[in-house]
Design an enzyme around this catalytic site. Structure first.
Site, PDB file in Angstrom:
ATOM      1  N   LYS A 126       0.867  -1.188   0.000  1.00 36.48           N
ATOM      2  CA  LYS A 126       0.000   0.000   0.000  1.00 36.48           C
ATOM      3  C   LYS A 126       0.896   1.227   0.000  1.00 36.48           C
ATOM      4  O   LYS A 126       2.011   1.177   0.510  1.00 36.48           O
ATOM      5  CB  LYS A 126      -0.869   0.019   1.261  1.00 36.48           C
ATOM      6  CG  LYS A 126      -2.140   0.807   1.110  1.00 36.48           C
ATOM      7  CD  LYS A 126      -3.243  -0.047   0.528  1.00 36.48           C
ATOM      8  CE  LYS A 126      -4.491   0.737   0.229  1.00 36.48           C
ATOM      9  NZ  LYS A 126      -5.618  -0.156  -0.083  1.00 36.48           N
ATOM     10  N   ASP A 166      -6.992   4.114  -4.488  1.00 31.99           N
ATOM     11  CA  ASP A 166      -7.654   3.979  -3.186  1.00 31.99           C
ATOM     12  C   ASP A 166      -8.282   5.361  -2.963  1.00 31.99           C
ATOM     13  O   ASP A 166      -8.478   6.109  -3.939  1.00 31.99           O
ATOM     14  CB  ASP A 166      -6.637   3.603  -2.096  1.00 31.99           C
ATOM     15  CG  ASP A 166      -7.308   3.091  -0.811  1.00 31.99           C
ATOM     16  OD1 ASP A 166      -7.706   1.919  -0.762  1.00 31.99           O
ATOM     17  OD2 ASP A 166      -7.469   3.876   0.150  1.00 31.99           O
TER      18      ASP A 166
HETATM   19  N1  GLU Z   1      -7.467   0.002  -2.866  1.00 29.66           N
HETATM   20  C1  GLU Z   1      -8.183  -1.191  -3.204  1.00 29.66           C
HETATM   21  C2  GLU Z   1      -8.194  -2.122  -2.007  1.00 29.66           C
HETATM   22  O1  GLU Z   1      -8.204  -1.669  -0.892  1.00 29.66           O
HETATM   23  C3  GLU Z   1      -7.717  -1.819  -4.497  1.00 29.66           C
HETATM   24  C4  GLU Z   1      -6.278  -2.196  -4.554  1.00 29.66           C
HETATM   25  C5  GLU Z   1      -5.825  -2.695  -5.936  1.00 29.66           C
HETATM   26  O2  GLU Z   1      -6.626  -2.809  -6.838  1.00 29.66           O
HETATM   27  O3  GLU Z   1      -4.621  -3.001  -6.019  1.00 29.66           O
HETATM   28  O4  GLU Z   1      -8.257  -3.314  -2.112  1.00 29.66           O
END
Ligand code: GLU
Length: 445
Positions: A126, A166
């Site tokens: 992340k 996100d």
């Molecule tokens: N931010 C999204 C999550 O919390 C998607 C992450 C992504 O597609 O890599 O899963």
């Protein structure tokens, strides 16, 4: 509460002070998996939990950029590469003033288990910045994204680490980030997901988190011989996850009577139908306006600076941000007869709220299971990019639906407690076992 969890948490907190969201996310998993760790000598010997809570790598960097007034601005940039046991690091970027290292560690930790549950080969990561896109011009957002990528590009790649969106990072931001990555590397690869449909994106990726959350809810009801049809639903948030949850719930015959944004809650007892949703999507995604406009246009109710939890409903979908549904909200929902709480956001329910839902034995789906459809479809986007082809909408939606059914089944198989299913324990244990076994197979690295 077990002594082992308490002493594990005491050490974690001492080593990672001032990161309350990270502590909360770890405690929630530790409580579910400690009984397995304690009875499995190989896990104890490998210090598996201790290793899992330590990110493999944390990258922190300066992001200087110039605003529209010609002033230099400085933001923090981060990428937390949590775990690569089952695939390249994968997870979104969040641009919001509340972003700190601790917030991204919590999100990366959650992501690791979520990605494992999808059944696709994706590790956990992340990243993001304390940059707030709200109130910034389009050009400022572009300059910021370009500055952010001039450092991030050296740490990511289609087989190394694949960021996505996100909070605060949608199609526009992914476009600016991708453009800069491509220029710096001189290569066109699937290094980011959530790309535009004309340049390597996947159909259904935009809708996927909300659709997936709704598919999961439908599975939960189906298991009890019931469905979303005719159910009154409330949804928090008015972003990507929330609005596509509204769309799919409505398609499946449910009625969504509330959504909310930073200003307050829209209460529309008649239901947010397809026409009202189209208006809301344009308002939020194109005009970046406030839900107050919905109230004026459709004469709906409005609860200033509040979330929808006081409105009676069969199903609640928290789709905003972490810790936005607390113990008191949970009590109100239960008092009003809520049957299911299905998380579309990451960790939206506080520990007190979760405790209340589990004690009442209602259907409770933790985000790492129920919101996994977004990252799962990112995984499908990666697969299409690697094959240099694009699947049809039907194909992607069919795969997403199947993945959500599989995650639901895994949670039921692992989390069944008599007649009732503890989805939280099911999701935590199933995700943990896959990652732990992979780490052990790969030695102490
Ligand atoms: N931010 C999204 C999550 O919390 C998607 C992450 C992504 O597609 O890599 O899963």
């Amino acid at each position: 509460m077990s002594k082992a969890v308490d002493s594990f948490m005491a050490e974690l907190i001492a080593k990672n002070p001032a990161e309350p969201q990270f502590h909360q996310a770890v405690r929630e998993v530790a409580e579910s998996v400690m009984p397995i760790v304690e009875t499995t000598p190989a896990f104890r010997q490998a210090k598996i939990l201790e290793r899992m809570v330590e990110p493999e790598r944390v990258i922190m960097f300066r992001v200087p950029w110039v605003d529209d007034k010609g002033q230099v601005q400085v933001n923090k940039g981060f990428r937390v590469q949590l775990n690569s046991a089952i695939g390249p690091y994968k997870g979104g970027l969040r641009f919001h003033s509340t972003v700190t290292l601790g917030v991204l560690k919590f999100l990366g930790f959650e992501q690791t288990f979520k990605n494992a549950l999808t059944g696709l080969p994706m590790g956990g990561g992340k990243g993001g910045s304390d940059f707030d896109v709200r109130g910034k011009s389009d050009l400022e957002v572009m300059r910021f994204c370009q500055a952010f990528m001039t450092e991030l590009f050296r740490h990511i790649g289609p087989d190394t680490d694949v960021p996505a969106g996100d909070l605060g990072v949608g199609g526009r931001e992914i476009g600016y980030l991708f453009g800069m990555y491509k220029k710096l590397r001189n290569e066109f690869t699937g290094v980011l997901t959530g790309k535009g449909l004309d340049w390597g994106g996947s159909l259904v990726r935009t809708e996927a988190t909300g659709y997936g959350t709704t598919y999961f809810a439908e599975e939960m009801f189906n298991l009890k011989g019931d469905s979303l049809k005719g159910k009154t639903c409330i949804v928090s948030g008015a972003g990507n996850v929330a609005l596509y949850t509204v769309e799919k719930v409505t398609q499946l015959g449910g009625k969504v009577v509330a959504i909310c944004d930073y200003d307050g809650t829209v209460h529309d007892p008649a239901g947010i139908d397809a026409e009202k949703l189209a208006f809301t999507k344009d308002l939020v995604f194109n005009r970046r306006g406030s839900l107050k406009e919905y109230v004026a246009k459709y004469k709906a109710g409005w609860i200033e600076k509040s979330q929808p939890w006081s409105i009676p409903a069969d199903v609640a979908f928290p789709c905003a941000a972490e810790n936005t549904l607390n113990g008191d909200d949970a009590k109100t929902l239960l008092k009003n007869g809520v049957k299911a709480v299905v998380e579309g956001a990451n960790m939206p329910s506080t520990p007190e709220a979760i405790e209340a839902f589990l004690a009442a034995k209602i259907l409770f789906a933790p985000g790492k299971a129920s919101n996994a459809g977004g990252v799962a479809t990112s995984g499908l986007e990666m697969a299409q990019n690697a094959m240099h082809l694009a699947w049809t909408r039907e194909e992607v939606d069919m795969r997403l639906h199947q993945i959500m059914k599989n995650i639901h089944k895994t949670c039921v198989d692992v989390g069944r407690e008599g007649e009732w299913v503890n989805y939280q324990v099911g999701a935590n244990r199933a995700g943990f076992l896959k990652v732990a076994n992979s780490m052990i197979a790969q030695g102490v690295v």
